[in-house]
Every structure is written in C-alpha cells, then in structure tokens.
Design an enzyme around this catalytic site. Structure first.
Site, PDB file in Angstrom:
ATOM      1  N   THR A  17      -1.576  -4.156   0.501  1.00 50.96           N
ATOM      2  CA  THR A  17      -2.868  -4.636  -0.015  1.00 50.96           C
ATOM      3  C   THR A  17      -3.043  -6.130   0.202  1.00 50.96           C
ATOM      4  O   THR A  17      -4.144  -6.605   0.485  1.00 50.96           O
ATOM      5  CB  THR A  17      -2.974  -4.304  -1.521  1.00 50.96           C
ATOM      6  OG1 THR A  17      -2.956  -2.898  -1.656  1.00 50.96           O
ATOM      7  CG2 THR A  17      -4.244  -4.836  -2.136  1.00 50.96           C
ATOM      8  N   SER A  63       2.857   0.280   2.322  1.00 53.09           N
ATOM      9  CA  SER A  63       4.309   0.386   2.141  1.00 53.09           C
ATOM     10  C   SER A  63       4.781   1.823   1.948  1.00 53.09           C
ATOM     11  O   SER A  63       5.974   2.112   2.082  1.00 53.09           O
ATOM     12  CB  SER A  63       4.775  -0.495   0.992  1.00 53.09           C
ATOM     13  OG  SER A  63       4.289  -0.029  -0.237  1.00 53.09           O
ATOM     14  N   THR A  96       2.642  -2.868  -2.534  1.00 55.91           N
ATOM     15  CA  THR A  96       3.302  -2.772  -3.836  1.00 55.91           C
ATOM     16  C   THR A  96       3.923  -1.395  -4.101  1.00 55.91           C
ATOM     17  O   THR A  96       4.825  -1.280  -4.918  1.00 55.91           O
ATOM     18  CB  THR A  96       2.304  -3.088  -4.973  1.00 55.91           C
ATOM     19  OG1 THR A  96       1.225  -2.159  -4.907  1.00 55.91           O
ATOM     20  CG2 THR A  96       1.797  -4.506  -4.869  1.00 55.91           C
ATOM     21  N   ASP A  97       3.438  -0.369  -3.392  1.00 53.09           N
ATOM     22  CA  ASP A  97       3.858   0.990  -3.755  1.00 53.09           C
ATOM     23  C   ASP A  97       5.368   1.220  -3.618  1.00 53.09           C
ATOM     24  O   ASP A  97       5.967   1.898  -4.449  1.00 53.09           O
ATOM     25  CB  ASP A  97       3.099   2.024  -2.922  1.00 53.09           C
ATOM     26  CG  ASP A  97       1.626   2.103  -3.313  1.00 53.09           C
ATOM     27  OD1 ASP A  97       1.246   1.493  -4.331  1.00 53.09           O
ATOM     28  OD2 ASP A  97       0.858   2.762  -2.605  1.00 53.09           O
TER      29      ASP A  97
END
Ligand code: GLU
Length: 339
Positions: A17, A63, A96-97
């Site tokens: 993101t 990610s 971030t995942d």
C-alpha cells in the site's frame, strides 16, 4: 552528492500500500501498486536531513504475493549492505499483510548489530492523510540512529517502534494495526526523535539461523498451516503431506492445544508414519501453546502465531535439525536454559 556528516541507509522497496495509487484522494481500498521505492523517497524531501539513501527495488507487489523467491534475495542484499562499512542500517518498504513474516524471517537470519526497519502504510500514497511518507521518514530515522544498534529487525508504523519478532498485524484496516499485545512496543517516535523504552535486547527465543548458503526458494522445506474450525476435515494433514509434499505441519488450533479428537488421531498416525514435526499453534490472535500442553508427538508453538511458527520450522528443517532439537526452538512458557 553524499553528505559525509550523515549515515548512509540502504532502502529496499518491495511494494504494498505504501507504494500504491488509488483513483481519487478518498480511495482507501481497491488501489494498486504503482510507485517505486525512489518515488517514495522523492516524496519525502526531509529524508535528506536524516541520511544518505541508496535504494534497490526487490519486488513491487502486494505482500500477499511475496514468498521465498523474493525473501531470499532481500535477505542477501540486506546482509551484504549491513556487512559493508558504507551503511549504518537498512530500511524495507513493504505491504502490511505479510510484513510480520518478512520481519520475523530477517530477524532470525540477518547476522548484524545494525538496525533493519520495515515500514508500510494503511493508506495508499494518493490518499488524503496517507501514512506512508511519515512511516518511511521514521523508519529511516530509526535505522540511522545509533540508539537502534543491537535491536534486530523492527517494524515502524504510526509513530510506534515494534519488534519484528513478536509483532502481528491485528486489524485489516486501521492505522494502529501492528501490535504485540503481550510483549509490548520497543519504543516511540516523537517529534523527530527516536525513543526506546528499554536498552537493546534480543527477544527470548530469537535464535540465529545461517541462511548464507540459501540461494533458491526450492531449498526451503514446505511447511503447511492447517486452520481449525468446528468440523475441520481430519484428513487435511494427509493431503498436505502426501499430495502437497509438506515436510512439517503447523496447526492453527482453536485455542491452546485445541484440535479435534478425530483430527488428533489422524495427526498421531501421520506422525508415526512420516515422522515429521507437527507444531500446535493457535488461531486466536494472541496467547500461547505451552510445551507441556500438547500430545507427546507434537510441539507447542509457545508464544508464536502460526505464520511465524511456519518460518521458524522451515529454518529448523532447512538447517537439518531433528524433531527433538526443533522443539527447543519454540519459545515456551516452560523456562529452558538460556531463555
Ligand atoms: N495487501 C497489500 C499488501 O500487503 C496491501 C495491504 C497493505 O500494504 O497495507 O501489500
């Protein structure tokens, strides 16, 4: 032109993101990756007051699409940068995942006192109040600070400095999503100053694995995570091993040591037939699976969640460790020597 009075930081872009663009300034979902790491650096001119920045684009994807194909080159590039006198630290921009997985892997494999700080964003770069620029600024500041030596791989988001070993993405949408509820934060970034709550220390259970000869994703043994729910099919473990080639299994049980009775019968049979490590972790966001609470053929994951347990088990299997030896690597409630 390098500023000789500032440290040099190598920055690695992987996507996410933080590198994404949306259709409008109000778009906070349904955006896509569209910026490179140099775009991200250029968007924060004040970074030139903190460090000399060199950069490398390792990948440019969400990610959830990262795996060892990207992680291994990332690891080698960071290792090389930190081994040279040129760089004081490293920064990784990341979705971030699965950030916590990359952070955990790097924390176990990078052999350096120099800091690595991973930053992402919950809003794309095009959004009003995008969080990426400040997160990147703070990550560079953290890695450029001598206070950060000896702290391993850290995650910074939303002014907080968190342990890459412990921290988990807790909320799919909110800014304040990276939390280690039980273990807490390492520090706080306040008004251009990096502050730590404690002196540098490695987390209990954070062992070093030598991955310097690891060159290809195919060398990393397959470990599959199975998720518990009412009526979970007990044969999933059979499929995972016989059809998908798993060399180890992580169970995301319903609680601490909670797998179905029928499932545990199959698991035990599988263990006896294939002699592969079976880690009991939990599907709950927090808590642990004590070493003494699991069947004798299983290993309790201690405080580690399933995704971190998977990486730890893979590194143990890659290192050729026996099941007995592997059981010593999972941070446990039971205090063992040296922890
Ligand atoms: N799923 C994407 C990723 O992990 C976007 C989520 C994010 O970065 O916040 O890269």
């Amino acid at each position: 032109m390098k500023n000789s009075s500032l440290p040099s930081i190598k920055t690695f872009g992987t996507g996410g993101t933080i590198a994404s663009k949306g259709a409008t300034s109000a778009t906070t979902a349904g955006y896509s990756v569209g910026l490179t790491v140099d775009d991200l650096i250029e968007a924060v001119p004040s970074l030139t007051n903190k460090a000399n920045l060199d950069f490398l684009q390792v990948s440019n994807v969400g990610s959830e699409s990262l795996n060892y194909t990207q992680l291994i080159p990332l690891y080698h590039n960071i290792s090389e940068a930190l081994a040279s006198d040129e760089y004081a630290g490293a920064v990784v921009t990341h979705g971030t995942d699965t950030m916590e997985e990359t952070a955990f892997f790097l924390d176990l494999t990078i052999n350096s006192e120099k800091p690595i700080c991973i930053a992402g964003a919950m809003r794309p770069a095009t959004a009003t109040s995008a969080d990426g620029p400040m997160n990147l600024y703070q990550a560079v500041s953290i890695s450029a600070s001598e206070k950060s030596l000896g702290r391993g791989t850290m995650i910074t988001m939303n002014d907080r400095i968190a342990s890459g070993f412990w921290t988990t993405k807790m909320n799919a949408n909110s800014f304040d999503t990276f939390i280690a509820d039980e273990q807490g934060y390492l520090g706080y970034f306040s008004n251009d100053d990096v502050g730590y709550y404690y002196p540098p220390v490695k987390p209990n259970g954070c062992q070093f694995f030598d991955a310097s000869n690891l060159t290809d994703a195919s060398e990393v043994p397959e470990v599959i995570i199975l998720y518990s729910y009412q009526g979970v099919n007990p044969k999933l473990i059979v499929k995972a091993i016989e059809d998908l080639g798993a060399k180890g299994i992580v169970l995301a049980g319903s609680g601490a040591d909670s797998w179905t009775t029928t499932g545990n019968i199959v698991n035990e049979e599988i263990f006896e037939e294939y002699n592969i490590p079976i880690i009991h972790s939990r599907r709950t966001v927090d808590g642990g699976v004590p070493r003494d609470d699991v069947p004798e053929w299983a290993i309790g994951s201690g405080y580690l969640n399933p995704q971190k347990s998977r990486i730890l088990l893979q590194l143990c299997l890659y290192s050729g460790y026996s099941i007995d030896h592997i059981s010593q690597f999972f941070p446990a409630f039971t205090v063992v020597e040296g922890w």
